[in-house]
Design a protein around this motif. Structure first.
Motif, PDB file in Angstrom:
ATOM      1  N   TRP A 109      18.424  16.191  -3.862  1.00 24.25           N
ATOM      2  CA  TRP A 109      18.971  17.182  -2.938  1.00 24.25           C
ATOM      3  C   TRP A 109      17.988  18.271  -2.560  1.00 24.25           C
ATOM      4  N   TRP A 110      17.026  18.550  -3.402  1.00 26.89           N
ATOM      5  CA  TRP A 110      15.992  19.520  -3.038  1.00 26.89           C
ATOM      6  C   TRP A 110      15.038  18.949  -1.987  1.00 26.89           C
ATOM      7  N   ARG A 111      15.119  17.645  -1.759  1.00 27.87           N
ATOM      8  CA  ARG A 111      14.238  17.031  -0.760  1.00 27.87           C
ATOM      9  C   ARG A 111      14.926  16.830   0.582  1.00 27.87           C
ATOM     10  N   ARG A 112      16.206  17.164   0.649  1.00 24.88           N
ATOM     11  CA  ARG A 112      16.946  16.868   1.880  1.00 24.88           C
ATOM     12  C   ARG A 112      17.029  18.074   2.814  1.00 24.88           C
ATOM     13  N   ASP A 113      17.427  17.780   4.017  1.00 18.39           N
ATOM     14  CA  ASP A 113      17.680  18.838   4.997  1.00 18.39           C
ATOM     15  C   ASP A 113      18.832  19.715   4.496  1.00 18.39           C
ATOM     16  N   PRO A 114      18.642  21.018   4.454  1.00 16.73           N
ATOM     17  CA  PRO A 114      19.650  21.918   3.884  1.00 16.73           C
ATOM     18  C   PRO A 114      21.017  21.832   4.578  1.00 16.73           C
ATOM     19  N   ASP A 115      21.021  21.619   5.871  1.00 12.88           N
ATOM     20  CA  ASP A 115      22.316  21.506   6.547  1.00 12.88           C
ATOM     21  C   ASP A 115      23.041  20.223   6.137  1.00 12.88           C
ATOM     22  N   GLU A 116      22.282  19.184   5.851  1.00 14.71           N
ATOM     23  CA  GLU A 116      22.883  17.948   5.336  1.00 14.71           C
ATOM     24  C   GLU A 116      23.476  18.201   3.941  1.00 14.71           C
ATOM     25  N   VAL A 117      22.753  18.977   3.128  1.00 22.45           N
ATOM     26  CA  VAL A 117      23.256  19.300   1.784  1.00 22.45           C
ATOM     27  C   VAL A 117      24.565  20.070   1.894  1.00 22.45           C
ATOM     28  N   LEU A 118      24.599  21.087   2.756  1.00 19.84           N
ATOM     29  CA  LEU A 118      25.819  21.892   2.895  1.00 19.84           C
ATOM     30  C   LEU A 118      26.973  21.071   3.472  1.00 19.84           C
ATOM     31  N   ALA A 119      26.682  20.221   4.427  1.00 18.28           N
ATOM     32  CA  ALA A 119      27.730  19.370   5.001  1.00 18.28           C
ATOM     33  C   ALA A 119      28.278  18.418   3.930  1.00 18.28           C
ATOM     34  N   THR A 120      27.396  17.931   3.088  1.00 18.39           N
ATOM     35  CA  THR A 120      27.832  17.027   2.013  1.00 18.39           C
ATOM     36  C   THR A 120      28.709  17.774   1.014  1.00 18.39           C
ATOM     37  N   ILE A 121      28.314  18.995   0.677  1.00 15.51           N
ATOM     38  CA  ILE A 121      29.123  19.813  -0.240  1.00 15.51           C
ATOM     39  C   ILE A 121      30.536  20.008   0.324  1.00 15.51           C
ATOM     40  N   VAL A 122      30.609  20.346   1.600  1.00 15.68           N
ATOM     41  CA  VAL A 122      31.918  20.552   2.225  1.00 15.68           C
ATOM     42  C   VAL A 122      32.736  19.253   2.206  1.00 15.68           C
ATOM     43  N   ALA A 123      32.074  18.143   2.539  1.00 19.43           N
ATOM     44  CA  ALA A 123      32.772  16.846   2.573  1.00 19.43           C
ATOM     45  C   ALA A 123      33.254  16.445   1.181  1.00 19.43           C
ATOM     46  N   ARG A 124      32.413  16.623   0.191  1.00 22.61           N
ATOM     47  CA  ARG A 124      32.802  16.258  -1.176  1.00 22.61           C
ATOM     48  C   ARG A 124      33.898  17.187  -1.699  1.00 22.61           C
ATOM     49  N   GLY A 125      33.817  18.448  -1.302  1.00 22.49           N
ATOM     50  CA  GLY A 125      34.886  19.371  -1.695  1.00 22.49           C
ATOM     51  C   GLY A 125      36.248  18.853  -1.238  1.00 22.49           C
TER      52      GLY A 125
END
Lengths: 273, 273
Positions: free
Chosen positions: A253-269
């Motif tokens: 996750w430290w290697r990914r696009d930050p907006d992708e990380v945040l979108a994934t967090i929201v989706a997983r939530g």
């Protein structure tokens, strides 16, 4: 299931990609309810300016990471006490729900866990006295036992709450699912903490296999932690704060696009938390 | 400080270098008091022949590693029960002080720790009933919490002893310093176990940093575990068995000459244990 407004971003999750200013904007863009800065990023931005930006973005501060490290110099020194007092000041300035304490492990060259634990408790008492004056809550974070030697010699909720019992009001625990999910006593200890002492709740996931002791945490849903069950226990304990996402992930996750990380967090939530 | 006759070699320490026959000869050559075979090496040699060679070498068998893995097939199957009964037979044949149980982690695809723990307890009850008939002691080994997902969902001495309390006589714990050294409740739980339930005591060391979750254990003295303190607690608990050396070390000790490893164990026993 967590709506975005129940989620807080711990900035460690994007520590390799974004500054605090960028994290604040990102949280707002993705509709998150809060943020939990690390001190290095906070100091980089300046606490006053950060406080203003966080308020302007409508974000809650679920915690400031981190005080502690009481054993870093072998004995409890004035320098360590002073640094923790600065952390309290910073927590007050940004209106953090708590100051999260990673208490420190064995002193360099020592094998004496009991001595380390005594230093930690003395240090916490000092920080707590100052924090009480400023109205800042102190949250002991029990770390996974695999960090007992080098990061934190407080390793279970029970141990942390015993310290809280001795030190009195104003101090509680930061319960991080990654560190405590395995504990057969977890539910009982979350209930023991209750709303007044369950000051923070952190989430991520335990990967199987785990390839690195420190930086291989998983995104929620990618591992084996039963997050809905733990969230239920947090509810039952009266925890009304945000679920703070803290993922150390050098390989992913430290290697990914930050907006992708945040979108994934929201989706997983919405699906697995 | 341990004289060699108080030390037992767990064959995992030389698993990459020697057969069981070679381990038996090596233990005798270095004056060790005992040996603890793993089942794969035992089966390779044949239990009857191994028993004869161990007796001829004058060695005590501090344990047989390992039964357990109750969750391996999701539910407790007859195949798993049968394999554990074979392990009991083998332990009886070589006169092992106990059969060490690594109980298994989460079932494949499951996040339900409570369910895994229920399966484990059901399995232990089955194995215990059979072991009681043969006069074999069953020793639950609590594994470090970092193995809760994939190796053992029993992770503290307290949890293991609670199971023992429920299952009755004939079952106790194998206390491995590597797995439990961090536990603030360790001394109390060793005393709670007492001489009748503290069935095995394993030693090695916790390295800082630990580079691999499974195979980076240290030689006694190279890490941070206060082994003399723990040995004192074992004494205080009435433990009169051997200190069994079990070192998983892909990066170091598994690459060395086995006689050097044994000589080092004896030397460290005399100085740091």
């Amino acid at each position: 299931m967590l709506t975005p407004d129940r989620i807080s971003l711990n900035t460690a999750t994007l520590r390799e990609q974004w500054s605090l200013a960028e994290c604040i904007e990102g949280c707002q863009r993705h509709g998150l309810g809060g943020i939990a800065p690390w001190r290095d990023k906070l100091q980089e931005m300046g606490a006053t300016q950060a406080a203003r930006a966080i308020r302007a973005a409508g974000l809650t501060v679920s915690g400031l990471c981190r005080g502690g490290w009481y054993t870093a110099e072998g004995a409890l020194t004035q320098a360590v006490k002073d640094d923790n007092r600065r952390a309290v000041d910073e927590a007050a300035e940004i209106g953090a729900a708590c100051l999260v304490m990673v208490v420190g492990g064995l002193a360099e060259g020592s094998r004496d866990l009991e001595a380390a634990r005594a230093i930690v408790e003395e240090g916490l008492a000092d920080t707590l006295a100052f924090a009480q004056e400023l109205g800042v809550k102190v949250a002991i974070e029990p770390l996974h036992p695999m960090y007992a030697a080098d990061r934190a010699c407080v390793n279970t909720m029970s141990q942390a709450l015993d310290i809280c019992d001795r030190l009195g009001p104003g101090i509680g625990v930061a319960c991080d699912a990654y560190h405590v999910w395995w504990d057969p006593d977890l539910k009982a200890q979350m209930l023991r903490a209750g709303p007044d002492r369950l000051l923070a709740y952190h989430i991520c996931d335990w990967l199987v296999p785990t390839r690195d002791l420190l930086t291989d945490r998983g995104m929620m849903g990618d591992g084996v932690i039963d997050l809905p069950r733990l969230a239920g226990w947090a509810d039952e304990a009266g925890f009304a704060g945000l679920h703070e996402v803290e993922i150390f992930s050098a390989l992913d996750w430290w290697r990914r696009d930050p907006d992708e990380v945040l979108a994934t967090i929201v989706a997983r939530g919405a699906t697995v938390c």
